[in-house]
Design an enzyme around this catalytic site. Structure first.
Site, PDB file in Angstrom:
ATOM      1  N   LYS A  66     -38.642   8.224 -13.368  1.00 24.53           N
ATOM      2  CA  LYS A  66     -39.871   8.224 -12.547  1.00 24.53           C
ATOM      3  C   LYS A  66     -40.972   7.345 -13.153  1.00 24.53           C
ATOM      4  CE  LYS A  66     -39.194  12.711 -10.324  1.00 24.53           C
ATOM      5  NZ  LYS A  66     -39.796  14.010  -9.999  1.00 24.53           N
ATOM      6  N   ASP A 102     -44.188  14.675  -4.973  1.00 28.41           N
ATOM      7  CA  ASP A 102     -43.937  15.988  -5.590  1.00 28.41           C
ATOM      8  C   ASP A 102     -45.102  16.956  -5.368  1.00 28.41           C
ATOM      9  OD1 ASP A 102     -41.374  15.493  -6.608  1.00 28.41           O
ATOM     10  OD2 ASP A 102     -42.169  14.556  -8.419  1.00 28.41           O
TER      11      ASP A 102
END
Ligand code: ATR
Length: 266
Positions: A66, A102
């Site tokens: 990420k 997220d």
């Protein structure tokens, strides 16, 4: 032509994202493919370059890439910038656009699925690693009154310092004695090793929600929260909601998440 998408990680074979996106595509009548691709640990950028070349429209990024995805995006959303991590890339001729869904997924799961409005709620975020970074901005945007606690207090203070406009309380778990919260979110990796995070008893206000971003089994945090009478939630809803947000970014359509969450629970 079928539009192609993928999730990239290492390892990635356990990922539920292909199933989730297949269910979204079926439900909304979209003609897409979505596969799991394991990139070599030293080959993330090369994998992205290949997907671009081959005409993929976008991809999700999971552990451990990420941060590399954040570095390789040519355009970043505010949520990706504040998270310092990207879990959703969109490819077009001009740009590799990076976003992070997220935190939006967490907030949506809490507010829509669990029916807890975060505005002005006393929210405790446990942890100051990548998982915590990913959710701070969306929690603040939802109006939460945020406290961040971490085993290494300096990391919590560092995380809070990225949001100078917000009044975030940050420190160690010891500093939580006497405080109570309406929502307590576990963004630590302690559950992976079945470790207990030292929360004082009485931390949960009556009717409080205890939310663990992990899913799959009851962590020591959720077991503690159960013993304290809190309402419990694991991270499966967040997983589906962050995927729905990515689907929306790519296709402009919001799939219904409740049937997908229900199917994954069985
Ligand atoms: P992730 O990207 O999953 O957040 P990370 O960046 O390694 O992973 O961060 C892990 C988080 O879990 C940190 O907040 C860590 O606390 P420290 O910063 O003090 O290391 C927290 N953590 C991990 N194991 C823990 C434990 N046994 N008790 C309390 N906190 C723990």
């Amino acid at each position: 032509m079928t539009d192609r998408y993928a999730v990239i990680g290492n390892p990635v074979s356990h990922s539920k994202s292909p199933l989730i996106h297949r269910l979204f595509a079926q439900q909304t009548g979209q003609d897409i493919s979505y596969e799991a691709i394991a990139a070599p640990l030293d080959g993330f950028a090369a994998t992205i370059a290949r997907l671009r070349r081959e005409g993929y429209k976008g991809c999700n990024i999971t552990v451990p890439f990420k941060f590399e995805a954040y570095q390789c995006a040519t355009r970043l959303s505010d949520r990706a910038t504040s998270a310092q991590a990207v879990n959703t890339l969109s490819f077009n001729a001009e740009a590799t656009a990076g976003d992070n869904t997220d935190g939006a997924g967490l907030v949506r799961d809490i507010e829509q699925n669990l029916a807890v409005n975060l505005k002005d709620k006393r929210v405790l975020l446990m942890g100051a690693g990548g998982a915590a970074y990913g959710v701070v901005l969306p929690l603040l945007t939802a109006g939460a009154a945020l406290t961040i606690a971490n085993r290494t207090a300096s990391r919590a203070i560092e995380l809070a310092s990225h949001f100078p406009q917000a009044e975030i309380r940050a420190g160690s778990y010891q500093e939580l004695a006497e405080l109570t919260f309406d929502v307590v979110i576990n963004a630590t990796s302690a559950g992976l090793t079945d470790s207990e995070v030292p929360l004082p008893p009485g931390i949960f206000a009556p009717g409080a929600l205890a939310y663990d971003m992990m899913y799959g089994r009851e962590t020591p945090f959720l077991a503690f929260a159960r013993s304290q009478g809190a309402q419990l939630a694991d991270g499966l809803g967040m997983l589906v909601e962050q995927a729905a947000e990515a689907f929306y970014i790519w296709l402009g359509i919001r799939p219904e998440t409740a049937p997908v969450i229900a199917q994954l629970r069985t």
